[in-house]
Design a protein around this motif. Sequence first.
Motif, short mmCIF file in Angstrom:
data_model
loop_
_atom_site.label_atom_id
_atom_site.label_comp_id
_atom_site.label_asym_id
_atom_site.label_seq_id
_atom_site.Cartn_x
_atom_site.Cartn_y
_atom_site.Cartn_z
N PHE A 128 0.83 -1.22 0.00
CA PHE A 128 0.00 0.00 0.00
C PHE A 128 0.86 1.27 0.00
N ILE A 129 1.83 1.31 0.89
CA ILE A 129 2.69 2.51 1.00
C ILE A 129 3.47 2.73 -0.29
N LYS A 130 3.98 1.65 -0.85
CA LYS A 130 4.77 1.77 -2.07
C LYS A 130 3.92 2.33 -3.21
N GLU A 131 2.67 1.85 -3.29
CA GLU A 131 1.76 2.34 -4.34
C GLU A 131 1.56 3.85 -4.23
N ILE A 132 1.39 4.32 -3.00
CA ILE A 132 1.17 5.75 -2.80
C ILE A 132 2.41 6.55 -3.18
N ILE A 133 3.56 6.08 -2.74
CA ILE A 133 4.82 6.78 -3.06
C ILE A 133 5.01 6.83 -4.58
N GLY A 140 4.13 13.88 -9.39
CA GLY A 140 4.93 15.04 -8.98
C GLY A 140 4.23 15.88 -7.92
N LEU A 141 3.40 15.22 -7.12
CA LEU A 141 2.64 15.92 -6.08
C LEU A 141 3.36 15.81 -4.74
N SER A 142 3.34 16.90 -3.98
CA SER A 142 3.90 16.86 -2.64
C SER A 142 2.96 16.08 -1.71
N SER A 143 3.55 15.29 -0.83
CA SER A 143 2.74 14.52 0.13
C SER A 143 1.93 15.43 1.03
N LYS A 144 2.34 16.69 1.14
CA LYS A 144 1.65 17.66 2.00
C LYS A 144 0.22 17.96 1.53
N ASN A 145 -0.05 17.64 0.28
CA ASN A 145 -1.37 17.95 -0.27
C ASN A 145 -2.36 16.78 -0.22
N LEU A 146 -1.92 15.69 0.38
CA LEU A 146 -2.77 14.49 0.36
C LEU A 146 -3.24 14.09 1.76
N THR A 147 -4.53 13.82 1.88
CA THR A 147 -5.10 13.24 3.10
C THR A 147 -5.78 11.93 2.75
N LEU A 148 -5.50 10.89 3.50
CA LEU A 148 -6.19 9.62 3.30
C LEU A 148 -7.28 9.49 4.35
N GLU A 149 -8.50 9.13 3.93
CA GLU A 149 -9.60 8.92 4.87
C GLU A 149 -9.81 7.44 5.10
N LEU A 166 0.34 3.78 9.76
CA LEU A 166 0.10 5.18 10.11
C LEU A 166 1.40 5.89 10.45
N ASP A 167 2.30 5.19 11.12
CA ASP A 167 3.60 5.80 11.42
C ASP A 167 4.38 6.11 10.15
N ARG A 168 4.33 5.18 9.21
CA ARG A 168 5.05 5.40 7.95
C ARG A 168 4.45 6.56 7.16
N LEU A 169 3.12 6.64 7.15
CA LEU A 169 2.46 7.76 6.45
C LEU A 169 2.84 9.08 7.10
N ASN A 170 2.90 9.05 8.42
CA ASN A 170 3.25 10.25 9.18
C ASN A 170 4.65 10.73 8.82
N VAL A 171 5.59 9.79 8.73
CA VAL A 171 6.97 10.13 8.35
C VAL A 171 7.00 10.72 6.94
N LEU A 172 6.16 10.16 6.06
CA LEU A 172 6.11 10.64 4.67
C LEU A 172 5.43 12.01 4.55
N GLY A 173 4.73 12.43 5.60
CA GLY A 173 4.03 13.72 5.56
C GLY A 173 2.66 13.64 4.92
N GLN A 193 -2.99 5.99 20.43
CA GLN A 193 -1.73 5.44 19.91
C GLN A 193 -1.53 5.72 18.42
N MET A 194 -2.61 6.06 17.73
CA MET A 194 -2.53 6.18 16.27
C MET A 194 -2.08 7.56 15.85
N SER A 195 -1.10 7.62 14.92
CA SER A 195 -0.72 8.93 14.41
C SER A 195 -1.66 9.33 13.28
N VAL A 196 -2.77 9.96 13.67
CA VAL A 196 -3.71 10.52 12.69
C VAL A 196 -3.73 12.03 12.87
#
Length: 279
Positions: A128-133, A140-149, A166-173, A193-196
């Motif tokens: 999942f994470i790899k697909e998003i990256i 060419g989009l910055s991760s700052k512009n994306l929110t996953l629901e 969630l931790d990995r997404l958090n690190v990616l911004g 406990q969840m980084s949301v």
Amino acid sequence: KAKELGGNSYYVYGDEIKSKGLEKMMLVSQLRQGIKNNELVLHYQPQVDILTGEISGLEALVRWQHPELGLLYPDKFIPLAEETGLIVQIGEWVLKEACKQVKYWTDLDQNIMMSVNISARQFQRRDFIKEIIDILNEVGLSSKNLTLEITETIAISDIEHTLKILDRLNVLGIAVAIDDFGTGYSSLNYLNQMSVNELKIDKSFIWDIEKNNKNKMISNTIIILAKQLGLKVTAEGVENEEQLNILKEMKCDIAQGYHFSKPVPKESINEMLSIKSPI
Ligand code: C2E
Ligand code: MG
Ligand code: MG
Ligand code: MG
């Protein structure tokens, strides 16, 4: 005995099940074909900053332009797609299309976030994470512009996996919002406990908030909870000024709903953002 009970209706009932099954099978094969034929479309619903009144984000919502049945809403095909696994393909398409579109808007100097709904099957995939990256890089989009629901139910179904992702997404911004908050199997222990980044108050608490004191209290409690945890809070399903004013008083950050706009095609968002269409 069975004859006495059922009579003819026994058989009618049986036929109904059979035809429902057939209808479902047809819809599944049409959906598979429809994905290939580019029949899926995204509509976008503005998320409005309650303090400034400006559009701060958009939620991408998928529709299916069915050749015979017309425009179909997600409740007509997302559950089927979940069942059959087609949701993985659909989800990937949605993510890419939404990223491309918000890239277009951010390139025009719009400071805007894109929220994308993620299904359980997608979230639980190993890559999942790899697909998003890959998609972010390709678009060419910055991760700052994306929110996953994601929903609470998805989040706690495999909590170890969830916490890692969630931790990995958090690190990616990449931001994460808990959708339909208050309706699933939430656990405050896990929330802690969840980084949301965001809670979205379910529309079932908002639709009668001006008349239903209990729903008003619940909404207020979710807002306070979010603030205490340092999370952004969005109210979905805001349909009138009265509801908006109540939410404003309660210091809710963002509102989304028919009061501002229904989900609309990208051309309508261009108009809302006052973007001239290219000649
Ligand atoms: P959701 O993510 O909770 O989206 C909000 C739903 O509420 C949308 O329905 C939206 O049109 C509707 N809504 C927004 N404002 C109002 C309002 O003021 N009043 C009322 N009554 N309704 C409002 P929609 O587009 O039919 O989507 C339904 C659900 O389908 C979504 O709920 C989401 O769970 C799912 N969905 C939509 N697009 C996708 C997608 O691309 N992927 C996945 N996995 N699920 C999706
Ligand atoms: Mg959503
Ligand atoms: Mg929702
Ligand atoms: Mg919902």
